[in-house]
Structure formats: structure tokens, C-alpha cells
Write a protein that holds these residues in place. Structure first.
Motif, PDB file in Angstrom:
ATOM      1  N   GLY A  10       3.846  36.179  39.225  1.00 38.91           N
ATOM      2  CA  GLY A  10       3.381  34.635  39.234  1.00 38.91           C
ATOM      3  C   GLY A  10       4.186  33.878  40.080  1.00 38.91           C
ATOM      4  O   GLY A  10       4.270  32.615  39.930  1.00 38.91           O
ATOM      5  N   GLY A  11       4.835  34.488  41.070  1.00 38.72           N
ATOM      6  CA  GLY A  11       5.560  33.778  42.037  1.00 38.72           C
ATOM      7  C   GLY A  11       6.993  33.354  41.268  1.00 38.72           C
ATOM      8  O   GLY A  11       7.643  32.493  42.052  1.00 38.72           O
ATOM      9  N   ALA A  12       7.332  34.141  40.589  1.00 35.77           N
ATOM     10  CA  ALA A  12       8.844  33.553  39.964  1.00 35.77           C
ATOM     11  C   ALA A  12      10.086  33.816  40.896  1.00 35.77           C
ATOM     12  O   ALA A  12      10.951  33.325  40.796  1.00 35.77           O
ATOM     13  CB  ALA A  12       9.169  34.706  38.784  1.00 35.77           C
ATOM     14  N   ARG A  13       9.602  34.687  41.991  1.00 34.51           N
ATOM     15  CA  ARG A  13      10.881  34.656  43.138  1.00 34.51           C
ATOM     16  C   ARG A  13       9.910  34.275  44.453  1.00 34.51           C
ATOM     17  O   ARG A  13       9.892  34.965  45.504  1.00 34.51           O
ATOM     18  CB  ARG A  13      11.235  36.211  43.064  1.00 34.51           C
ATOM     19  N   ALA A  14       9.376  33.204  44.369  1.00 32.58           N
ATOM     20  CA  ALA A  14       8.302  32.553  45.389  1.00 32.58           C
ATOM     21  C   ALA A  14       9.161  32.479  46.483  1.00 32.58           C
ATOM     22  O   ALA A  14       8.518  32.775  47.695  1.00 32.58           O
ATOM     23  CB  ALA A  14       7.593  31.427  44.969  1.00 32.58           C
ATOM     24  N   ASP A  15      10.420  31.928  46.747  1.00 26.76           N
ATOM     25  CA  ASP A  15      11.237  31.763  47.795  1.00 26.76           C
ATOM     26  C   ASP A  15      11.187  33.268  48.584  1.00 26.76           C
ATOM     27  O   ASP A  15      11.101  33.136  50.072  1.00 26.76           O
ATOM     28  CB  ASP A  15      12.372  31.213  47.657  1.00 26.76           C
ATOM     29  N   GLU A  16      11.682  34.202  47.872  1.00 30.22           N
ATOM     30  CA  GLU A  16      11.739  35.343  48.561  1.00 30.22           C
ATOM     31  C   GLU A  16      10.366  35.920  49.091  1.00 30.22           C
ATOM     32  O   GLU A  16      10.518  36.497  50.303  1.00 30.22           O
ATOM     33  CB  GLU A  16      12.227  36.562  47.699  1.00 30.22           C
ATOM     34  N   LEU A  17       9.311  36.059  48.437  1.00 32.33           N
ATOM     35  CA  LEU A  17       7.984  36.422  48.673  1.00 32.33           C
ATOM     36  C   LEU A  17       7.628  35.683  49.847  1.00 32.33           C
ATOM     37  O   LEU A  17       7.029  36.315  50.850  1.00 32.33           O
ATOM     38  CB  LEU A  17       7.289  36.272  47.293  1.00 32.33           C
ATOM     39  N   LEU A  18       7.414  34.305  49.680  1.00 30.09           N
ATOM     40  CA  LEU A  18       6.764  33.541  50.841  1.00 30.09           C
ATOM     41  C   LEU A  18       7.508  33.559  52.175  1.00 30.09           C
ATOM     42  O   LEU A  18       7.093  33.635  53.309  1.00 30.09           O
ATOM     43  CB  LEU A  18       6.899  32.105  50.441  1.00 30.09           C
ATOM     44  N   ALA A  19       8.869  33.878  52.101  1.00 24.72           N
ATOM     45  CA  ALA A  19       9.858  33.896  53.290  1.00 24.72           C
ATOM     46  C   ALA A  19       9.377  35.540  53.944  1.00 24.72           C
ATOM     47  O   ALA A  19       9.662  35.832  55.009  1.00 24.72           O
ATOM     48  CB  ALA A  19      11.307  33.947  52.975  1.00 24.72           C
ATOM     49  N   THR A  41       0.810  21.299  41.837  1.00 22.44           N
ATOM     50  CA  THR A  41       1.667  22.202  42.649  1.00 22.44           C
ATOM     51  C   THR A  41       2.990  22.302  42.103  1.00 22.44           C
ATOM     52  O   THR A  41       3.296  21.601  40.898  1.00 22.44           O
ATOM     53  CB  THR A  41       1.704  21.386  43.938  1.00 22.44           C
ATOM     54  N   GLY A  42       3.958  22.984  42.651  1.00 21.01           N
ATOM     55  CA  GLY A  42       5.266  23.334  42.110  1.00 21.01           C
ATOM     56  C   GLY A  42       5.223  24.160  41.084  1.00 21.01           C
ATOM     57  O   GLY A  42       4.643  25.206  41.191  1.00 21.01           O
ATOM     58  N   TRP A  43       5.942  24.103  39.968  1.00 19.92           N
ATOM     59  CA  TRP A  43       6.420  25.075  39.172  1.00 19.92           C
ATOM     60  C   TRP A  43       6.102  24.964  37.902  1.00 19.92           C
ATOM     61  O   TRP A  43       5.787  23.644  37.412  1.00 19.92           O
ATOM     62  CB  TRP A  43       7.980  25.164  38.947  1.00 19.92           C
ATOM     63  N   THR A  44       5.625  25.741  37.100  1.00 16.36           N
ATOM     64  CA  THR A  44       5.145  25.944  35.572  1.00 16.36           C
ATOM     65  C   THR A  44       6.017  26.678  34.816  1.00 16.36           C
ATOM     66  O   THR A  44       6.599  27.567  35.288  1.00 16.36           O
ATOM     67  CB  THR A  44       3.607  25.991  35.442  1.00 16.36           C
ATOM     68  N   ARG A  45       5.717  26.669  33.524  1.00 14.34           N
ATOM     69  CA  ARG A  45       6.191  27.455  32.515  1.00 14.34           C
ATOM     70  C   ARG A  45       5.224  28.019  31.626  1.00 14.34           C
ATOM     71  O   ARG A  45       4.269  27.496  31.226  1.00 14.34           O
ATOM     72  CB  ARG A  45       7.120  26.709  31.615  1.00 14.34           C
ATOM     73  N   GLN A  52       8.761  33.695  28.003  1.00 14.81           N
ATOM     74  CA  GLN A  52       9.018  32.514  28.788  1.00 14.81           C
ATOM     75  C   GLN A  52       9.099  32.775  30.180  1.00 14.81           C
ATOM     76  O   GLN A  52      10.249  33.550  30.309  1.00 14.81           O
ATOM     77  CB  GLN A  52       9.702  31.660  28.339  1.00 14.81           C
ATOM     78  N   LEU A  53       8.206  32.597  31.113  1.00  8.88           N
ATOM     79  CA  LEU A  53       8.497  32.911  32.546  1.00  8.88           C
ATOM     80  C   LEU A  53       8.279  31.328  33.490  1.00  8.88           C
ATOM     81  O   LEU A  53       7.335  30.904  33.004  1.00  8.88           O
ATOM     82  CB  LEU A  53       7.690  33.944  33.030  1.00  8.88           C
ATOM     83  N   PRO A  54       9.003  31.387  34.286  1.00  8.28           N
ATOM     84  CA  PRO A  54       8.665  30.359  35.566  1.00  8.28           C
ATOM     85  C   PRO A  54       7.560  30.892  36.377  1.00  8.28           C
ATOM     86  O   PRO A  54       7.472  32.307  36.727  1.00  8.28           O
ATOM     87  CB  PRO A  54      10.016  30.147  36.426  1.00  8.28           C
ATOM     88  N   GLN A  55       6.751  30.093  36.622  1.00 10.01           N
ATOM     89  CA  GLN A  55       5.557  30.515  37.412  1.00 10.01           C
ATOM     90  C   GLN A  55       4.909  29.352  38.284  1.00 10.01           C
ATOM     91  O   GLN A  55       5.355  28.114  38.158  1.00 10.01           O
ATOM     92  CB  GLN A  55       4.199  30.679  36.817  1.00 10.01           C
ATOM     93  N   ARG A  56       4.701  29.845  39.598  1.00 11.07           N
ATOM     94  CA  ARG A  56       4.095  28.669  40.711  1.00 11.07           C
ATOM     95  C   ARG A  56       2.773  28.211  40.193  1.00 11.07           C
ATOM     96  O   ARG A  56       2.017  28.971  39.461  1.00 11.07           O
ATOM     97  CB  ARG A  56       3.852  29.343  41.970  1.00 11.07           C
ATOM     98  N   VAL A  82      -0.370  26.103  30.549  1.00  6.81           N
ATOM     99  CA  VAL A  82       0.940  26.349  31.124  1.00  6.81           C
ATOM    100  C   VAL A  82       1.553  24.729  31.008  1.00  6.81           C
ATOM    101  O   VAL A  82       0.770  23.916  31.138  1.00  6.81           O
ATOM    102  CB  VAL A  82       1.164  26.902  32.712  1.00  6.81           C
ATOM    103  N   HIS A  83       2.637  24.932  31.360  1.00  5.51           N
ATOM    104  CA  HIS A  83       3.572  23.539  31.386  1.00  5.51           C
ATOM    105  C   HIS A  83       4.022  23.151  32.484  1.00  5.51           C
ATOM    106  O   HIS A  83       4.862  24.102  32.930  1.00  5.51           O
ATOM    107  CB  HIS A  83       4.255  23.175  29.990  1.00  5.51           C
ATOM    108  N   ASP A  84       4.100  21.750  33.078  1.00  6.55           N
ATOM    109  CA  ASP A  84       4.874  21.540  34.088  1.00  6.55           C
ATOM    110  C   ASP A  84       5.935  21.112  33.902  1.00  6.55           C
ATOM    111  O   ASP A  84       6.645  21.236  32.588  1.00  6.55           O
ATOM    112  CB  ASP A  84       4.034  20.526  34.769  1.00  6.55           C
ATOM    113  N   GLU A  85       6.845  20.591  34.735  1.00  2.41           N
ATOM    114  CA  GLU A  85       8.112  20.342  34.562  1.00  2.41           C
ATOM    115  C   GLU A  85       8.396  19.276  33.408  1.00  2.41           C
ATOM    116  O   GLU A  85       9.731  19.088  33.035  1.00  2.41           O
ATOM    117  CB  GLU A  85       9.128  20.113  35.967  1.00  2.41           C
ATOM    118  N   ASP A  86       7.571  18.447  33.350  1.00  3.42           N
ATOM    119  CA  ASP A  86       7.794  17.252  32.598  1.00  3.42           C
ATOM    120  C   ASP A  86       7.001  17.495  31.204  1.00  3.42           C
ATOM    121  O   ASP A  86       6.980  16.797  30.261  1.00  3.42           O
ATOM    122  CB  ASP A  86       6.836  15.956  33.276  1.00  3.42           C
ATOM    123  N   GLY A  87       6.516  18.719  30.918  1.00  5.67           N
ATOM    124  CA  GLY A  87       6.150  19.061  29.556  1.00  5.67           C
ATOM    125  C   GLY A  87       4.627  19.168  29.582  1.00  5.67           C
ATOM    126  O   GLY A  87       4.075  19.349  28.572  1.00  5.67           O
TER     127      GLY A  87
END
Length: 267
Positions: A10-19, A41-45, A52-56, A82-87
Motif C-alpha cells: 500500500g506504499g507504506a514505504r513509499a519513499d524507498e519504493l519510489l526512489a 493524494t498524500g497519506w491515508t489510514r 491499522q496501516l499507513p497507505q498512500r 480509508v481516512h485522511d490525515e484530518d480524519g
């Protein structure tokens, strides 16, 4: 031709994957657990009651940005909240994506559900979620005859909280996967089947796929990274219909771009 497969988590390690992706050399990149959230865009839960996992929000678009000279194909297996960073609550599609480099023509596409059918979940379920397979056909122009047809099929196998042992549902899944392979391939086509199969190396799944002419290259290798704490280290596999076509195969221990190790095949 280089074919890569990884469960992208789900892109939990998106920085490493995309690099890593642009320099991976992948002509065909197969990613499982890919997300799309229209308008976000950005992060969801993600929360299924067990984890509970962070996902792009849009991992598919993130990867398209990292691989601008690849053609992307996405197939949704199911969707849910899924929920965004503001809920805020959003509906996210979840599935498979294959990215094909511009040097390689896409000459065929197919997909089929190997477990269940597409479901819009009011809330995510822990088990028994639908599973689709995605197949693309391209041409390997480096062959002596000037163009061998290559089918690259990927799947994310059924997850069962009870473990990765054989079950009737997993046997039906393997049978449907073999039926897909037998239906799409021509007599001279090379078939590569890859993905997070979610089964043990001793699974009857491999006997079913062997009857379809596919040989597993992973065997008992560890396909997990340090992000995965459980003791059973098997999940991802890659199979081919012609072992003689394999120039190189590797299960990458580094870099860690997910809780799964990436699989690399050169043919």
C-alpha cells in the motif's frame, strides 16, 4: 527483458519504493497492494479491525510519476473506506498494477478473479477478500526469431488470518489461476507468473501450476524484509513456463521497499 514483482504494501514505504524503482531496470514492474483514491493524494489510514496501516492515497499515480516512460495498467480487486490525515473518510480502490516500459509493446491484456468478485466494502473485512489476476502480453524482440510473445501474469493470493496452509479456497484459487494461464497463452508463448501468493513452498498450489507447465524459482527462499516480524518468511513467488529462458533470477534483500522482498527476473 527484466521483470520485477513486489507486494508494495500500500506504499507504506513509499519513499524507498519510489526512489528505487527508476533505477531497478524493470521493463515490466508488477506491484501488488496498489491503491487509488479518487480526488485524494498524500497519506491515508487503512483499518480492517485487525491492523491499522499507513497507505498512500494514490500509489498507482505515485508510481506513474516515478516511471513516466512506462505504461500503467491497474485492476481493482475491491474497495473500502480509508481516512485522511484530518480524519476524513474516503473510498479507496485496492488491487494490482503492472507498468510496462515504452520499448515493449503491449499486445494483449486479460484479467480474471481467482477468488470471489469485486466488492465495495462498507468496512474492510479481515479475511475472504476478493483476489484478481492481471495478465499483459508483450514481445521480447531480442529472441533469434525476432519476437517471442511473453505473458506476464501477476496475482495477490488469498490472505487467511489462520496462516498460509492449504485450504479448499486456495486450491480453487490455484485452479482458476491455471485456467487463466491455459486460456491466454499460445503454443510458443513464454509465461511468467508472479506475485504474493500467500502460500507455503510445500503448497498444493505449485502442483496445480506445474500441471499448467509452470516452474517455481523461489522455493524456500526468504521473501520477507525486516519490516515483517512474523516467523514464517514465505509469501512471494515467481514461476516460468520455460526455465531455459531464465538468464538471471534474484530475491533482493536490499533495498527494503516493503515488508516483502522484490523478485527480479531477467529473460
Amino acid at each position: 527483458m527484466r521483470i520485477m514483482s513486489v507486494n508494495a504494501w500500500g506504499g507504506a514505504r513509499a519513499d524507498e519504493l519510489l526512489a528505487w524503482l527508476p533505477g531497478s531496470g524493470a521493463d515490466v514492474a508488477c506491484l501488488q497492494e496498489v491503491t487509488r483514491t479518487p480526488g485524494l493524494t498524500g497519506w491515508t489510514r487503512f483499518d480492517d479491525g485487525e491492523r491499522q496501516l499507513p497507505q498512500r492515497a494514490g500509489l498507482f499515480d505515485d508510481v506513474r510519476g516515478a516511471l513516466p516512460r512506462h505504461q500503467g495498467i491497474f485492476v481493482a480487486g475491491d474497495s473500502g473506506p480509508v481516512h485522511d490525515e484530518d480524519g476524513g473518510r474516503h473510498r479507496q480502490d485496492f488491487g494490482l498494477a503492472t507498468f510496462v516500459g515504452e520499448r515493449w509493446p503491449v499486445t494483449g491484456l486479460d484479467s480474471a478473479f481467482v477468488h470471489g468478485s469485486f466488492t465495495d466494502h462498507a468496512e474492510w473485512t479481515i479475511a475472504d477478500r476478493p483476489r484478481a489476476a492481471l495478465a499483459i502480453r508483450t514481445v521480447d524482440r531480442s529472441t533469434p526469431d525476432g519476437g517471442r510473445q511473453v505473458w506476464v501474469v501477476q496475482v495477490h493470493g488469498l490472505r487467511d488470518p489462520a496462516g498460509k496452509g492449504d485450504t479448499p479456497a486456495r486450491l480453487r484459487q490455484a485452479t482458476r489461476l491455471a485456467e487463466l494461464v491455459n486460456r491466454i497463452r499460445g503454443p510458443r508463448d513464454l509465461v511468467v507468473l508472479c506475485g504474493d501468493l500467500n502460500v507455503l513452498p510445500s503448497s498444493e498450489t505449485f502442483a496445480v501450476l506445474a500441471e499448467a507447465g509452470l516452474t517455481d524459482l523461489v522455493g524456500t527462499a526468504d521473501t520477507r524484509t525486516s519490516s515483517y516480524p512474523k516467523p514464517v518468511r514465505h509469501a512471494s513467488h515467481l514461476l516460468v513456463s520455460d526455465v531455459a529462458a531464465v538468464k538471471h533470477f534474484a530475491v533482493l534483500s536490499t533495498p527494503e521497499v516493503s515488508d516483502h522482498r522484490a523478485l527480479i527476473l531477467d529473460i
